[in-house]
Scaffold this motif. Structure first.
Motif, PDB file in Angstrom:
ATOM      1  N   MET A 226      86.382  78.274 -15.047  1.00 54.96           N
ATOM      2  CA  MET A 226      87.104  78.726 -13.852  1.00 54.96           C
ATOM      3  C   MET A 226      87.707  77.510 -13.144  1.00 54.96           C
ATOM      4  N   LEU A 227      88.983  77.585 -12.801  1.00 57.79           N
ATOM      5  CA  LEU A 227      89.666  76.427 -12.220  1.00 57.79           C
ATOM      6  C   LEU A 227      89.157  76.095 -10.821  1.00 57.79           C
ATOM      7  N   LEU A 228      89.076  77.120  -9.958  1.00 56.92           N
ATOM      8  CA  LEU A 228      88.653  76.903  -8.563  1.00 56.92           C
ATOM      9  C   LEU A 228      87.405  77.732  -8.275  1.00 56.92           C
ATOM     10  N   GLU A 229      86.404  77.092  -7.692  1.00 61.60           N
ATOM     11  CA  GLU A 229      85.192  77.816  -7.312  1.00 61.60           C
ATOM     12  C   GLU A 229      84.762  77.387  -5.914  1.00 61.60           C
ATOM     13  N   ILE A 230      84.620  78.377  -5.044  1.00 63.04           N
ATOM     14  CA  ILE A 230      84.196  78.153  -3.660  1.00 63.04           C
ATOM     15  C   ILE A 230      82.797  78.732  -3.493  1.00 63.04           C
ATOM     16  N   CYS A 231      81.886  77.937  -2.960  1.00 61.98           N
ATOM     17  CA  CYS A 231      80.496  78.386  -2.768  1.00 61.98           C
ATOM     18  C   CYS A 231      80.044  78.133  -1.334  1.00 61.98           C
ATOM     19  N   ARG A 232      79.613  79.190  -0.662  1.00 66.28           N
ATOM     20  CA  ARG A 232      79.028  79.112   0.697  1.00 66.28           C
ATOM     21  C   ARG A 232      79.908  78.303   1.654  1.00 66.28           C
TER      22      ARG A 232
END
Length: 346
Positions: free
Chosen positions: A1-7
């Motif tokens: 996955m290119l972009l991952e946003i967490c919390r």
């Protein structure tokens, strides 16, 4: 996955204004980030560029933390809602300066100017370019950077129809080349025709996230966050009107203007059709708020994308010329002319 946003969280003055537990965007996706002013669209886009630091959480681009890895941030490009241009320069000089600033080769400048439709205006001072031409020049930096993640904040808010169509084509090209594209818009009147996914943002939180097949009209839920209800299928806003024995459903972009005539509200479309809607002109103006319509006169509501010229006949007498084949003339009140002048900055 290119972009991952967490919390991901952003807190201002003790108040959480943005909270995204988890979000992933893949290469080649065209994502419309939809929501009204103040929902957090621009805030999120600026955090994704590294301009604003998150209060918590992480933003990972292709395995690298954007808040810590400076090189990762060079793979992100943002088209601001405002055009940040040096008006004393011409388009070629501006892009040459941009290349120097970002250590990019300048050999593609002419190619990019042609791609955004400015090949014949390369020596024209930016101060003399139309609003749409300026927006095209702002878009040109995305073409030069060829970013892994392209972010666009209200890209077609002040442009003509041809420019909006060109941007749609260029965005699809960026995605085809492997860029992930995230577009902040108030509604899907434009982006809904080509985006592949919709994320609805409300008060800084994701209220809907689903795939969106604009051409086939299909929609498939991607699943919300834990504890949230599954989003419902998005239906683009339509203007309903009666034409002969049919109920017509018009996309706002199809409406040239609306007028009040003999106690009825008449819609005139780009294709030349006329139909009657049960809405009053005031109700129609409220429904079309944020979709590029302007109250030119007490009896006329006009689609800004189809205004060709503002004509002044006397000191206090104005008329709008539209870009349909008949070059329709619409009365423009003095007060509305002042508002239009401020809106379009002419």
């Amino acid at each position: 996955m290119l972009l991952e946003i967490c919390r991901l969280e952003k807190t201002l003055e003790g108040r959480t204004v943005l909270s995204i537990p988890h979000l992933q965007i893949g290469a080649g996706e065209i994502v419309a980030l939809v929501g009204p002013s103040g929902c957090g669209k621009t805030l999120l886009l600026r955090m994704l560029t590294g301009q604003l630091k998150p209060s918590g959480g992480s933003i990972i681009l292709d395995g690298r933390d954007l808040s810590r890895d400076r090189r990762a941030r060079t793979r992100v490009a943002l088209l601001f809602a405002e055009d940040l241009l040096y008006e004393r320069l011409n388009p070629r000089q501006f892009l040459a300066f941009f290349c120097t600033l970002h250590a990019l080769p300048s050999r593609r400048i002419d190619e990019v100017l042609t791609a955004v439709g400015l090949g014949d205006q390369v020596r024209q001072p930016i101060s003399k370019l139309s609003l749409s031409a300026r927006r095209r020049l702002s878009f040109a930096h995305l073409q030069l950077l060829q970013p892994a993640l392209a972010l666009l904040d209200e890209p077609v808010e002040r442009v003509d129809w041809d420019t909006a169509q060109l941007f749609a084509h260029l965005i699809q090209n960026l995605a085809a080349q492997g860029s992930a594209v995230l577009i902040g818009v108030r509604d899907l009147a434009w982006a809904g025709k080509f985006c592949t996914r919709v994320i609805e943002l409300e008060a800084g939180r994701i209220s809907g996230d689903y795939s969106y097949a604009a051409r086939s009209g299909g929609s498939e839920s991607k699943g919300g966050e834990e504890g949230t209800a599954a989003p419902t299928r998005y239906v683009p806003y339509k203007v309903t009107a009666r034409r002969e024995d049919r109920i017509m459903l018009y996309d706002p972009a199809e409406v040239l203007y609306a007028t009040s005539r003999d106690g009825r509200t008449i819609l005139r479309t780009v294709s030349g059709e006329e139909a009657t809607t049960n809405l009053t002109l005031q109700e129609l103006e409220q429904r079309l708020s944020g979709r590029g319509f302007f109250k030119a006169h007490r009896a006329y509501l006009v689609n800004l994308q189809h205004i060709k010229a503002v004509i002044q006949f006397t000191r206090n007498s104005y008329t709008l010329q539209l870009d349909d084949p008949q070059e329709t003339m619409i009365p423009l009140s003095k007060q509305s002319e002042k508002e239009l002048q401020n809106l379009l900055d002419y």
